[in-house]
Design a protein around this motif. Structure first.
Motif: not given
Length: 190
Positions: A143-146, A129-138, A118-127
């Protein structure tokens, strides 16, 4: 043998089990119930930010490191207990407590494997999100991460309290045995 003075036998039995139950319930409520409440209430408007992504990624990597170590130690202890019990089985009765303990350790290791996934998926999603240009609030990712981080930390705390309590019980039994042994060897005993 000289009789030692000191504190009575460490509180052990139903009262200490009740204290453990309350302590573990409080940890579960704070790390499990509070994040779940945020999911349903959502009045605080959690959202991803660069700072939150950095903090969450650091915590996730730490959880994954702890989980890998805990999984390794739990599986090694379970394997050793099963191996020792297998060696004893030949022509004797099975020690159910040892088998249940080993099974519990293996079960805890499996839960850690699920947390790692689960944490591996979570980390991949965060990375991602960070890589998307002009990322939004997601907000969903925040919530999922927290929640996933809180639940993983909750599991780690529950396991730590459980291990501490097992050691506490072991010390209490040793202390009780020592006191009863000293009393039986005392010249004043009948």
């Amino acid at each position: 043998m000289e009789r030692r003075s000191g504190p009575a036998v460490i509180l052990f039995g139903e009262i200490s089990d009740y204290i453990l139950f309350l302590l573990m319930g409080a940890v579960a409520l704070l790390t499990g119930g509070l994040p779940a409440g945020f999911i349903f209430l959502n009045k605080y408007g959690l959202r991803m930010s660069d700072d939150f992504a950095a903090i969450a990624s650091t915590v996730i990597v730490t959880i994954m490191l702890l989980g890998a170590v805990e999984t390794h130690l739990s599986m090694r202890a379970a394997r050793d207990e099963f191996t020792a019990e297998k060696g004893r089985i030949e022509g004797t009765n099975v020690d159910r407590v040892a088998v249940e303990s080993a099974t519990g350790r293996a079960g805890a290791a499996l839960i850690w494997v699920a947390i790692l996934a689960i944490q591996g998926v979570n980390l991949s999603l965060i990375v991602l999100w960070s890589a998307i240009d002009g990322h939004g609030p997601a907000r969903w990712l925040a919530r999922w991460s927290w929640v996933s981080i809180s639940w993983a930390l909750g599991w780690w705390l529950l396991r730590a309290v459980n291990k501490l309590w097992d050691e506490f019980r072991h010390v209490a039994r040793l202390q009780k045995d020592l006191i009863s042994h000293e009393t039986s060897e005392s010249p004043d005993s009948p």
